[in-house]
Design an enzyme around this catalytic site. Structure first.
Site: not given
Ligand SMILES: Cc1cc2nc3c(=O)[nH]c(=O)nc-3n(C[C@H](O)[C@H](O)[C@H](O)COP(=O)(O)OP(=O)(O)OC[C@H]3O[C@@H](n4cnc5c(N)ncnc54)[C@H](O)[C@@H]3O)c2cc1C
Length: 423
Positions: A14-16, A172, A317
């Site tokens: 994901g983003f992180g 939204e 994000a």
């Molecule tokens: C509908 C929605 C709208 C949003 N709108 C905004 C916005 O407008 N602006 C903003 O800044 N933020 C927004 N966010 C929040 C933002 O998307 C999250 O804060 C961000 O994605 C967090 O990044 P991350 O890397 O922690 O997790 P994520 O981006 O969620 O990535 C996690 C990844 O881990 C993978 N994963 C999970 N579990 C497992 C596993 N057991 N095995 C292997 N892979 C796994 C997933 O498939 C995914 O690809 C929104 C979120 C949602 C759901």
């Protein structure tokens, strides 16, 4: 061990997770990035797939393709089921085991039902592309069924769309559903008048968009009401079932109920056997490592840390990206022999939310903007953060097309869910 053998395993693209990977470019490491899906998803525009504005391929990209030029990076499609900190290994569902020297957990969060997981089939949330296409299918099927329904009470329920949760996603979604029914589809049906569709946004707290200032919340409320959304605040939903929802003791008959209230972190804390906060997030140290395991970092939505002037970092994000880059910088410094822990400090750019296709609210702290100007800034910012020129052009064109013609091109019902009666 030589530096070149140092193996970084990143769980989650994901983003992180992707930010860690990008930050490690040029470092003397071998990287394995594992994700349960083959694509990186731009979640901020997911609601537009759910409401037939954009197609799935416009907001998601194959991870393998994104990293194709990084020969030291191995991309794996797999579901992580556990971590053994004693042996420094990650377990995958299919029995494979990955050994790591440094581990980064970036597995995000999912929606939460405050202890009522039984509500999920009746009130799906929005987190994945499958969720978005399922929501799109539910909305469009409900309109199709209303078109053929002769009983006025049933027809009213089919034309009622409830969104639970008044944060940015709920606002939204509600705005986009109202525009879809009241404007975009008004000429497409014969027996029903889609302009009579009822869109209800329910928020348990005293106001919508609680992370924005009260005047921007009030503006968003007026903008939603102008689009024909009924907003109810101060009453929690007490039940979701196959007839609709109950809130404030009142049942509302609705075939489509969508959940945009609350999130729960991935089970990373359980995998690591360490404490979590109430939302399941791992309590990481100020350098984003796990207590007593400086080789393990947890970032993004699945972690919690007070690194925003003493406040918790928000689950958005930019925060996940900044954490990912901080972790990459730490790993690179360690490879150069500097193991001094460096604190992570989150830098907040602002809060953005859009209400339909002509209005938005933006709080940059030093300036607050609302209305059409805010919408344009919101649109440009989102186009800028999409990956690749082709997607930027495609999304910009889709928006321009809808803006000018009012026609949404993605009104497709696919993969009919057999739990939904088709009439
Ligand atoms: C509908 C929605 C709208 C949003 N709108 C905004 C916005 O407008 N602006 C903003 O800044 N933020 C927004 N966010 C929040 C933002 O998307 C999250 O804060 C961000 O994605 C967090 O990044 P991350 O890397 O922690 O997790 P994520 O981006 O969620 O990535 C996690 C990844 O881990 C993978 N994963 C999970 N579990 C497992 C596993 N057991 N095995 C292997 N892979 C796994 C997933 O498939 C995914 O690809 C929104 C979120 C949602 C759901």
């Amino acid at each position: 061990m030589t530096q070149a053998e140092h193996h970084v395993v990143i769980i989650g693209a994901g983003f992180g997770g992707l930010a860690v990977c990008h930050g490690l470019a040029g470092a003397a490491t071998r990287v394995t990035i594992v994700d349960q899906r083959n694509h990186h998803l731009f979640q901020p525009l997911l609601y537009q797939v759910g409401t037939a504005v954009l197609a799935t391929s416009e907001i998601a990209w194959p991870i393998r393709h994104l990293l194709r030029k990084r020969k030291e990076v191995n991309t794996l499609l797999g579901v992580v089921t556990g971590i053994d900190v004693a042996t420094a290994t990650v377990n995958l569902e299919d029995g494979a085991v990955l050994h790591y020297d440094t581990l980064v957990v970036a597995t995000g969060a999912r929606h939460a039902y405050f202890g009522h997981d039984e509500w999920e089939p009746f009130a799906p949330g929005l987190k994945t592309l499958e969720d978005a296409t399922s929501i799109r299918r539910r909305i469009l099927l409900s309109l199709e069924r209303a078109e053929r329904e002769t009983d006025p009470e049933r027809r009213a329920a089919l034309l009622t769309f409830v969104v639970v949760g008044g944060g940015p996603t709920g606002v939204e979604l509600a705005g986009a559903i109202a525009e879809l029914a009241h404007q975009n589809l008004r000429e497409d049906f014969r027996a029903i008048d889609t302009r009579t569709a009822r869109v209800l946004l329910i928020e348990a707290g005293p106001r919508i968009l609680p992370s924005f200032t009260p005047d921007l919340s009030a503006y968003a409320l007026r903008a939603l009401q102008k689009l024909g959304v009924e907003v109810r605040v101060g009453a929690a939903v007490s039940d979701c079932n196959d007839r609709g929802v109950v809130y404030g003791g009142q049942p509302v008959a609705a075939d489509v109920v969508l959940w945009a209230a609350g999130v729960r972190a991935s089970p990373a804390a359980a995998w690591l056997g360490i404490p979590a906060d109430g939302a399941g997030r791992v309590k990481v140290q100020t350098d984003l490592t796990v207590p007593e395991h400086s080789e393990i970092f947890v970032i993004g939505d699945t972690a919690t840390v007070n690194a925003w002037h003493g406040k918790p970092v928000p689950g958005i994000a930019p925060a996940a990206k900044q954490q990912g880059l901080h972790v990459a910088a730490t790993i690179k410094r360690r490879l150069r022999g500097d193991s001094t822990p460096r604190e992570f400090h989150y830098s907040h750019s602002g809060n953005l939310a859009t209400i339909g296709k002509r209005s938005a609210v933006i709080d940059f702290g030093w300036i607050k903007i609302r209305g059409w100007l805010a919408w344009w800034i919101w649109g440009l910012a989102h186009i800028y953060f999409l990956i690749g020129l082709r997607n930027r052009l495609a999304v910009a064109l889709s928006w321009l097309w809808i803006y000018v013609t009012g026609n949404r091109s993605a009104c497709l019902i696919t993969q009919v869910d057999h739990r939904i009666k088709t009439g």
